[in-house]
Scaffold this motif. Structure first.
Motif, PDB file in Angstrom:
ATOM      1  N   ARG A 274     -24.195 -42.479 -17.425  1.00 58.09           N
ATOM      2  CA  ARG A 274     -24.966 -42.823 -16.234  1.00 58.09           C
ATOM      3  C   ARG A 274     -24.755 -41.739 -15.197  1.00 58.09           C
ATOM      4  NH1 ARG A 274     -23.942 -46.097 -11.579  1.00 58.09           N
ATOM      5  NH2 ARG A 274     -21.894 -46.676 -12.399  1.00 58.09           N
ATOM      6  N   CYS A 275     -25.853 -41.233 -14.662  1.00 57.44           N
ATOM      7  CA  CYS A 275     -25.779 -40.142 -13.697  1.00 57.44           C
ATOM      8  C   CYS A 275     -25.504 -40.720 -12.312  1.00 57.44           C
ATOM      9  CB  CYS A 275     -27.086 -39.357 -13.710  1.00 57.44           C
ATOM     10  SG  CYS A 275     -27.046 -37.915 -12.674  1.00 57.44           S
ATOM     11  N   TYR A 276     -24.357 -40.351 -11.750  1.00 55.95           N
ATOM     12  CA  TYR A 276     -24.014 -40.813 -10.415  1.00 55.95           C
ATOM     13  C   TYR A 276     -24.832 -40.087  -9.351  1.00 55.95           C
ATOM     14  CZ  TYR A 276     -20.110 -44.041 -10.954  1.00 55.95           C
ATOM     15  OH  TYR A 276     -19.352 -45.141 -11.204  1.00 55.95           O
ATOM     16  N   SER A 277     -24.939 -38.802  -9.463  1.00 53.73           N
ATOM     17  CA  SER A 277     -25.692 -38.028  -8.473  1.00 53.73           C
ATOM     18  C   SER A 277     -26.138 -36.719  -9.099  1.00 53.73           C
ATOM     19  CB  SER A 277     -24.835 -37.754  -7.230  1.00 53.73           C
ATOM     20  OG  SER A 277     -23.660 -37.038  -7.573  1.00 53.73           O
ATOM     21  N   GLN A 278     -27.295 -36.241  -8.661  1.00 58.70           N
ATOM     22  CA  GLN A 278     -27.795 -34.944  -9.095  1.00 58.70           C
ATOM     23  C   GLN A 278     -28.701 -34.387  -8.001  1.00 58.70           C
ATOM     24  OE1 GLN A 278     -30.193 -35.210 -12.628  1.00 58.70           O
ATOM     25  NE2 GLN A 278     -31.088 -37.177 -12.035  1.00 58.70           N
ATOM     26  N   PHE A 279     -28.537 -33.098  -7.739  1.00 59.40           N
ATOM     27  CA  PHE A 279     -29.302 -32.486  -6.664  1.00 59.40           C
ATOM     28  C   PHE A 279     -29.120 -30.970  -6.718  1.00 59.40           C
ATOM     29  CE2 PHE A 279     -25.160 -33.934  -5.211  1.00 59.40           C
ATOM     30  CZ  PHE A 279     -24.588 -32.793  -4.681  1.00 59.40           C
ATOM     31  N   PRO A 280     -30.074 -30.203  -6.172  1.00 61.69           N
ATOM     32  CA  PRO A 280     -29.869 -28.761  -6.012  1.00 61.69           C
ATOM     33  C   PRO A 280     -28.879 -28.528  -4.883  1.00 61.69           C
ATOM     34  CG  PRO A 280     -31.970 -29.422  -5.069  1.00 61.69           C
ATOM     35  CD  PRO A 280     -31.404 -30.644  -5.730  1.00 61.69           C
ATOM     36  N   CYS A 281     -27.824 -27.787  -5.141  1.00 64.05           N
ATOM     37  CA  CYS A 281     -26.768 -27.632  -4.135  1.00 64.05           C
ATOM     38  C   CYS A 281     -26.719 -26.253  -3.503  1.00 64.05           C
ATOM     39  CB  CYS A 281     -25.405 -27.984  -4.734  1.00 64.05           C
ATOM     40  SG  CYS A 281     -24.912 -26.991  -6.156  1.00 64.05           S
ATOM     41  N   ASP A 282     -27.405 -25.257  -4.065  1.00 66.46           N
ATOM     42  CA  ASP A 282     -27.415 -23.939  -3.430  1.00 66.46           C
ATOM     43  C   ASP A 282     -28.570 -23.121  -3.993  1.00 66.46           C
ATOM     44  OD1 ASP A 282     -26.628 -22.007  -1.673  1.00 66.46           O
ATOM     45  OD2 ASP A 282     -24.913 -21.292  -2.829  1.00 66.46           O
ATOM     46  N   VAL A 283     -28.981 -22.110  -3.236  1.00 62.53           N
ATOM     47  CA  VAL A 283     -30.072 -21.215  -3.623  1.00 62.53           C
ATOM     48  C   VAL A 283     -29.656 -19.794  -3.299  1.00 62.53           C
ATOM     49  CG1 VAL A 283     -32.479 -20.581  -3.240  1.00 62.53           C
ATOM     50  CG2 VAL A 283     -31.819 -22.975  -3.154  1.00 62.53           C
ATOM     51  N   ARG A 284     -29.945 -18.870  -4.206  1.00 66.55           N
ATOM     52  CA  ARG A 284     -29.689 -17.454  -3.940  1.00 66.55           C
ATOM     53  C   ARG A 284     -30.612 -16.611  -4.803  1.00 66.55           C
ATOM     54  NH1 ARG A 284     -25.501 -14.830  -1.486  1.00 66.55           N
ATOM     55  NH2 ARG A 284     -24.306 -16.759  -1.440  1.00 66.55           N
ATOM     56  N   ASP A 285     -31.340 -15.687  -4.159  1.00 63.84           N
ATOM     57  CA  ASP A 285     -32.211 -14.738  -4.862  1.00 63.84           C
ATOM     58  C   ASP A 285     -33.202 -15.442  -5.792  1.00 63.84           C
ATOM     59  OD1 ASP A 285     -30.820 -12.672  -3.621  1.00 63.84           O
ATOM     60  OD2 ASP A 285     -29.354 -12.549  -5.242  1.00 63.84           O
ATOM     61  N   GLY A 286     -33.730 -16.563  -5.352  1.00 64.85           N
ATOM     62  CA  GLY A 286     -34.720 -17.283  -6.145  1.00 64.85           C
ATOM     63  C   GLY A 286     -34.144 -18.171  -7.228  1.00 64.85           C
ATOM     64  N   LEU A 287     -32.825 -18.133  -7.439  1.00 66.77           N
ATOM     65  CA  LEU A 287     -32.172 -19.004  -8.409  1.00 66.77           C
ATOM     66  C   LEU A 287     -31.602 -20.225  -7.691  1.00 66.77           C
ATOM     67  CD1 LEU A 287     -30.230 -16.440 -10.649  1.00 66.77           C
ATOM     68  CD2 LEU A 287     -32.482 -17.452 -11.046  1.00 66.77           C
ATOM     69  N   VAL A 288     -31.603 -21.344  -8.374  1.00 65.84           N
ATOM     70  CA  VAL A 288     -31.129 -22.604  -7.807  1.00 65.84           C
ATOM     71  C   VAL A 288     -29.941 -23.094  -8.628  1.00 65.84           C
ATOM     72  CG1 VAL A 288     -31.730 -24.996  -7.246  1.00 65.84           C
ATOM     73  CG2 VAL A 288     -33.443 -23.190  -6.998  1.00 65.84           C
ATOM     74  N   LEU A 289     -28.882 -23.498  -7.938  1.00 69.01           N
ATOM     75  CA  LEU A 289     -27.722 -24.098  -8.590  1.00 69.01           C
ATOM     76  C   LEU A 289     -27.895 -25.612  -8.557  1.00 69.01           C
ATOM     77  CD1 LEU A 289     -24.937 -23.594  -9.901  1.00 69.01           C
ATOM     78  CD2 LEU A 289     -23.937 -23.732  -7.604  1.00 69.01           C
TER      79      LEU A 289
END
Length: 455
Positions: A154-169
């Motif tokens: 079960r997924c507790y949380s998921q979200f994009p947490c950082d952005v750099r040079d067009g890439l997303v973490l």
């Protein structure tokens, strides 16, 4: 037509006491009689066209086009232009010279997937922002869970947490149903334009045990990109993940091309003089002059990680900063500065300087108070930053039904505030997204095997 026989006399011997004449050039008296002087033969040749521009010259010209939007239009002029401007080597040179455009904000809320809110006119990047919004997938539905977590989780949380040079973490925390209480932390580096992603390897239990952490401490973890400092190519990346327990804080690092995480820094809260229980750190870390900063939530404490020495230390903020959002930024002559704002209901932003590199609260000196645009106040939303020489704010109308809430940019050097876009859907956290037109954006993630998803 005047013939040469009329201009030049047949006699080969000049008259006595006269100056010899130059052949084919009439004397002034004869020139006036003829009415005009015939041009030399060389002057009658047709004018030669200028030499054609070489591809090297075209490249140097295109590198000086300041607007990526204009460069994208130039690429549509002909096949040769499109081939040159689309060449990866040229694009790397161009992106190294010209800063990326502010295209909008990646936002998310706990009740819905992530989305994208593009910049709007009069922002110069509005047209490119619309093109990126159409071309990219900012829901990140193309990022799957790892094979070890596909079943009974079960997924507790998921979200994009950082952005750099067009890439997303992209961050995902998973609870395993069969193993009650056990967690997994999954991080993926994504390209929303190409829908490519790279799942990073998990942190092993042995790694956590080596720094006196437990599996349940993954509840208290966040992550961000780390600047490569210009030492690597544009498709390489580094990721930092911080995790804490009731007794200590640990920072881990991962580099593209590697297959495991390493420990960068570890310290106990007692060693930092943190007697009170640390509940959480701010979601975003802020890198200034080679140091990362986090605010301890609901306190006036600021943590600092020196990336050169990997030493953790503590700063004191002014006493009234328990319930304020802060942005640590670079000031002049190597000093650091801070913008701060009440989480809710603020009508202005405060600007502070830290004097003499001190870590004492009384050394923070307020230098300016910047008012928000009229009729707007701050709300409880958080925007990651700073980025691109700006910090970003959210303004909501003071009166209900008075209009949309807005994203604002505040230029760090000039304190100029501008509207970026309307907020079309509710959110809790947003990331400013910078980039180039889709045709000029890099579409590679290097490391080990990269997975691509095509919609």
């Amino acid at each position: 037509m005047i013939s040469c026989s009329k201009i030049c006399p047949k006699s080969s011997r000049p008259p006595p006491h006269s100056k010899p004449s130059i052949p084919f050039l009439p004397s002034p008296r004869m020139a006036s009689r003829a009415g005009r002087i015939l041009p030399c033969l060389e002057a009658t040749e047709p004018e030669r066209p200028p030499p054609a521009l070489t591809s090297d010259l075209h490249e140097e010209i295109f590198l000086r086009v300041a607007s990526p939007t204009d460069l994208a239009r130039a690429s549509a002029a002909c096949v040769s232009f499109r081939r040159l401007i689309g060449d990866p080597r040229f694009l790397r040179r161009y992106r190294s010279i010209h800063p990326p455009l502010l295209l909008g904000f990646i936002s998310f809320a706990s009740s819905q997937p992530a989305g994208f809110q593009p910049a709007e006119a009069p922002q110069p990047s509005a047209a490119v922002a619309r093109a990126v919004a159409r071309a990219a997938d900012f829901s990140f539905d193309f990022v799957p869970t790892s094979s070890t977590s596909l079943n009974h989780h079960r997924c507790y949380s998921q979200f994009p947490c950082d952005v750099r040079d067009g890439l997303v973490l992209y961050y995902r925390r998973i609870a395993h149903i069969r193993e009650q209480g056990r967690l997994s932390l999954e991080l993926a580096v994504c390209d929303p334009l190409s829908r490519w992603y790279l799942l990073l390897p998990p942190m092993t239990d042995d790694l956590l045990v080596s720094v006196e952490l437990e599996n349940e401490d993954m509840f208290n973890s966040e992550a961000s990109f780390v600047s490569s400092g210009g030492m690597e190519d544009e498709t390489s990346f580094r990721v930092m993940c911080w995790m804490h327990s009731d007794t200590k804080l640990v920072v881990f690092f991962f580099s593209s091309g590697s297959d495991h995480w390493t420990v960068g820094a570890s310290t106990r809260w007692d060693d930092l003089g943190m007697d009170e229980l640390v509940d959480s750190l701010t979601l975003s870390s802020q890198c200034v002059y080679g140091c990362f900063y986090w605010k301890v939530d609901c306190t006036n404490k600021l943590l600092k990680l020196d990336m050169g020495t990997m030493e953790l230390s503590k700063y004191d903020l002014p006493p009234d900063h328990d319930d304020k959002n802060i942005f640590i930024v670079e000031a002049w002559e190597g000093q650091i500065a801070m913008f701060s704002q009440l989480i809710d209901g603020a009508t202005s932003v405060e600007y502070y300087n830290l004097q003499n590199g001190s870590d004492k609260s009384h050394e923070w000196h307020m230098k300016s108070i910047i008012p928000l645009p009229a009729q707007y106040i701050s709300c409880g939303c958080l925007i990651n930053g700073p980025a691109g020489g700006y910090i970003f704010l959210v303004g909501t109308p003071k009166e209900q039904d008075a209009g949309h809430s807005l994203f604002f940019s505040l230029e760090i050097k000039s304190f100029k505030i501008e509207m970026v876009s309307k907020i079309t859907s509710p959110f809790l956290y947003a990331l400013p997204f910078f980039g180039f037109p889709p045709s000029m954006s890099p579409r590679r993630i290097q490391g080990y095997e990269v997975v691509s998803f095509l919609s």
